[in-house]
Design an enzyme around this catalytic site. Structure first.
Site, PDB file in Angstrom:
ATOM      1  N   LEU A  12       0.820  -1.209   0.000  1.00  0.00           N
ATOM      2  CA  LEU A  12       0.000   0.000   0.000  1.00  0.00           C
ATOM      3  C   LEU A  12       0.855   1.261   0.000  1.00  0.00           C
ATOM      4  CD1 LEU A  12      -2.809   1.248   0.070  1.00  0.00           C
ATOM      5  CD2 LEU A  12      -2.815   0.955   2.564  1.00  0.00           C
ATOM      6  N   ALA A  61       2.378  -2.703   9.168  1.00  0.00           N
ATOM      7  CA  ALA A  61       1.741  -3.811   9.885  1.00  0.00           C
ATOM      8  C   ALA A  61       2.646  -5.036   9.877  1.00  0.00           C
ATOM      9  CB  ALA A  61       0.399  -4.167   9.243  1.00  0.00           C
ATOM     10  N   TYR A  62       2.458  -5.864  10.885  1.00  0.00           N
ATOM     11  CA  TYR A  62       3.090  -7.176  10.920  1.00  0.00           C
ATOM     12  C   TYR A  62       2.086  -8.127  10.288  1.00  0.00           C
ATOM     13  CZ  TYR A  62       5.521 -11.269  12.926  1.00  0.00           C
ATOM     14  OH  TYR A  62       6.194 -12.450  13.101  1.00  0.00           O
ATOM     15  N   THR A  63       2.353  -8.556   9.057  1.00  0.00           N
ATOM     16  CA  THR A  63       1.349  -9.314   8.294  1.00  0.00           C
ATOM     17  C   THR A  63       1.712 -10.789   8.087  1.00  0.00           C
ATOM     18  OG1 THR A  63       2.361  -8.570   6.233  1.00  0.00           O
ATOM     19  CG2 THR A  63       0.504  -7.273   7.070  1.00  0.00           C
ATOM     20  N   ASP A 103      -9.694  -7.831   7.597  1.00  0.00           N
ATOM     21  CA  ASP A 103     -10.859  -8.704   7.737  1.00  0.00           C
ATOM     22  C   ASP A 103     -10.646  -9.757   8.827  1.00  0.00           C
ATOM     23  OD1 ASP A 103      -8.846  -9.725   5.963  1.00  0.00           O
ATOM     24  OD2 ASP A 103     -10.210 -11.297   5.314  1.00  0.00           O
ATOM     25  N   TYR A 126      -2.554 -12.505  14.767  1.00  0.00           N
ATOM     26  CA  TYR A 126      -2.581 -11.382  13.820  1.00  0.00           C
ATOM     27  C   TYR A 126      -3.885 -10.595  13.951  1.00  0.00           C
ATOM     28  CZ  TYR A 126      -3.163  -8.945   9.352  1.00  0.00           C
ATOM     29  OH  TYR A 126      -3.416  -7.996   8.388  1.00  0.00           O
ATOM     30  N   TRP A 151      -7.386  -9.452   1.514  1.00  0.00           N
ATOM     31  CA  TRP A 151      -6.745 -10.112   0.366  1.00  0.00           C
ATOM     32  C   TRP A 151      -5.976  -9.116  -0.505  1.00  0.00           C
ATOM     33  CZ3 TRP A 151     -10.117 -14.550  -2.076  1.00  0.00           C
ATOM     34  CH2 TRP A 151     -10.674 -15.334  -1.051  1.00  0.00           C
TER      35      TRP A 151
END
Length: 288
Positions: A12, A61-63, A103, A126, A151
Site C-alpha cells: 500500500l 503492519a506485521y502481516t 478482515d 494477527y 486479500w
C-alpha cells in the site's frame, strides 16, 4: 497539506507513492523502519514536532499471519503499540489519522457481507493484535478513520498474485483452497480511495467522518477462483485443482468467509469501488 505515510515499503505504501504526482500541492513524507521506528514513542514524538503532518496514513503492519502465532510480542508491538503511538502524537499535533486494518478481526462464520458494526471475534494472533490496534487508535485520536481491507495484492512486495505466477512457472500444477471466500483488493485502488478521502476533507472539512469503514474490491471469490483468474488474465498455463483448507493446515486460522460490505465508505465519501477482476487485469498488465 502535509501527509505522513508509514510502512512506505509495503504494498500500500508503494502504491500511495505512485500517486503523489496526482497531488502536486501536497507534501508527502514516506517512512519505514529505517527512517522512523513507529514503535519508539520518543522517536515518533520528535518526528511529529519537527514535521507537523496534517494527515497520517498508517500502512505499517506485521502481516506474517502464521509467524505471528509464535511471535506475539513483535505482532503486538507493530500492530497494536505502534498504532497507539501514532494516534497519540497525531492527536497531540492535531493531525487526522487513517489506519489500515483487516478482515481478520472477524471469525469468518458469517454468510453475508460484514458491516462495520458486526461482532468482532479474531481467531488468530494477527487478528487479535490488529483489533487491539483499532481500539487504541480510536481511543487516542478521535479524528481517526479505520479502514479494514482484505486479500491485498499489488505489483509490489509479496502477495498471492505474484506467488501464483511464480509457482506456475515452477510447477505447472497447483492445489488451491476453495472453501475460503472473500474479495481480493488491489492496493492501488485502496490507495486511491484513501487519498480521495483526504481530498474530500480538504475541500469540505465537515465530510471527514471518523469511524470504521470497509474497503475491498467488489464481488466475491474463493482463493481457487482468484488463482484461476490470475492465470486466465495473464494467459499462463497452469492446472489448478480445488482443495479444502483441511488439506493445508496452517498455524493461524483463516476466516472462511470475509466478504466486506462497502456501502458505508461509498456513501460517506462518494467512493467508486471497482470490480475485483477488472482491477486484477490492470495489475497483471503492470506486472508484464
Amino acid at each position: 497539506m502535509k501527509i505522513l505515510v508509514t510502512g512506505a515499503y509495503g504494498q500500500l505504501g508503494n502504491e500511495l507513492n505512485c500517486l503523489t504526482s496526482d497531488y502536486p500541492d501536497w507534501e508527502f513524507i514516506f517512512t519505514d523502519i529505517d527512517s522512523l521506528d513507529i514503535t519508539n514513542e520518543e522517536s515518533v514524538n520528535k518526528f511529529f514536532i519537527k514535521n507537523k503532518p496534517d494527515f497520517v496514513i498508517n500502512c505499517a503492519a506485521y502481516t506474517a499471519v502464521d509467524k505471528a502465532e509464535n511471535d506475539t510480542e513483535t505482532a503486538e508491538k507493530v500492530n497494536a503499540e505502534a498504532p497507539r503511538i501514532l494516534a497519540k502524537y497525531s492527536n497531540k499535533s492535531r493531525a487526522k489519522l487513517i489506519h489500515v486494518s483487516t478482515d481478520y478481526v472477524f471469525d469468518g462464520n458469517a454468510s453475508k457481507p460484514y458491516i462495520e458494526t458486526d461482532q468482532v471475534s479474531p481467531q488468530s494472533i494477527y487478528g487479535k493484535t490488529k483489533l487491539k490496534g483499532e481500539l487504541l487508535c480510536a481511543a487516542e485520536n478521535h479524528e481517526t478513520v479505520i479502514i479494514r481491507t482484505s486479500w491485498l495484492y499489488s505489483a509490489f512486495g509479496n502477495n498471492f498474485v505474484k506467488t501464483m505466477l511464480r509457482l506456475a512457472g515452477e510447477r505447472g500444477k497447483l492445489n488451491v483452497v476453495f472453501d475460503q471466500v472473500g474479495t481480493p483488493t488491489y492496493a492501488a485502488d485502496l490507495a486511491k480511495a484513501i487519498l480521495s478521502v483526504i481530498k474530500l476533507m480538504e475541500k469540505e472539512p465537515e465530510r471527514f467522518i471518523p469511524g470504521i469503514y470497509h474497503y475491498s474490491n467488489e464481488g466475491v471469490a474463493s482463493w481457487y477462483d482468484f488463482a484461476k483468474a490470475v492465470f486466465e488474465i495473464s494467459e499462463v498455463k497452469c492446472t489448478v485443482s480445488p482443495v479444502r483448507s483441511v488439506e493445508f493446515p496452517t498455524p493461524a486460522k483463516r476466516p472462511e468467509y470475509s466478504v466486506l460490505d462497502k456501502s458505508k465508505i461509498r456513501n460517506t465519501f462518494g467512493i467508486t469501488v471497482p470490480y475485483w477482476r477488472d482491477s486484477l487485469k490492470i495489475c497483471v498488465e503492470r506486472l508484464k
